[in-house]
Design a protein around this motif. Sequence first.
Motif, short mmCIF file in Angstrom:
data_model
loop_
_atom_site.label_atom_id
_atom_site.label_comp_id
_atom_site.label_asym_id
_atom_site.label_seq_id
_atom_site.Cartn_x
_atom_site.Cartn_y
_atom_site.Cartn_z
N VAL A 37 0.83 -1.20 0.00
CA VAL A 37 0.00 0.00 0.00
C VAL A 37 0.87 1.26 0.00
O VAL A 37 0.63 2.20 -0.76
CB VAL A 37 -0.96 -0.03 1.21
CG1 VAL A 37 -1.57 1.33 1.49
CG2 VAL A 37 -2.05 -1.07 0.99
N THR A 91 -6.30 1.64 -2.49
CA THR A 91 -5.20 2.61 -2.42
C THR A 91 -5.25 3.57 -3.60
O THR A 91 -5.12 4.79 -3.42
CB THR A 91 -3.84 1.88 -2.38
OG1 THR A 91 -3.79 1.04 -1.24
CG2 THR A 91 -2.68 2.87 -2.35
N ILE A 126 -3.64 4.05 4.26
CA ILE A 126 -3.58 4.74 2.96
C ILE A 126 -3.54 6.24 3.18
O ILE A 126 -2.76 6.96 2.54
CB ILE A 126 -4.77 4.33 2.07
CG1 ILE A 126 -4.71 2.84 1.74
CG2 ILE A 126 -4.81 5.17 0.80
CD1 ILE A 126 -6.01 2.27 1.17
#
Length: 146
Positions: A37, A91, A126
Amino acid sequence: MQQRMDISQAAPQGYQAIMGLEKYVRANVDGTLLHLVKLRASVVNGCAFCVDMHSTDALKDGEQGRRLFAVATWRESPFFSEVERAALALTDEVTALGEHGVSDEVWAAAQDAFSDKELADLILAISTINVWNRVAVSTHLQPPAL
């Protein structure tokens, strides 16, 4: 390109607040998934410092180089599980919020892959890397020399 400022020195309390969130996500998101991520958001945001740091950290933690390179083209790559794909899709959409935010399709896939707590922690992860990317890009933070 020269670094414009050191946020940790100019605004230490703000920097520490971001570090608090960073510590939380490190403790609550699977390490392998967190590396992917962080790397994907950093690629999308064009953050050279973060791409270098997160790929280096992932390699040290045993991630395969081929998977790290494939993060740039994850949709076409066979190297990622459905859970990882759901996280990478989320993401992409959280990092580059469009007019309508996260699509229902991406949200549904994420809900299928994660519990509510895991999904909440993933959104926080994120969001945190996006804060770091914006700090590094705006201040011209550079990766260490080769």
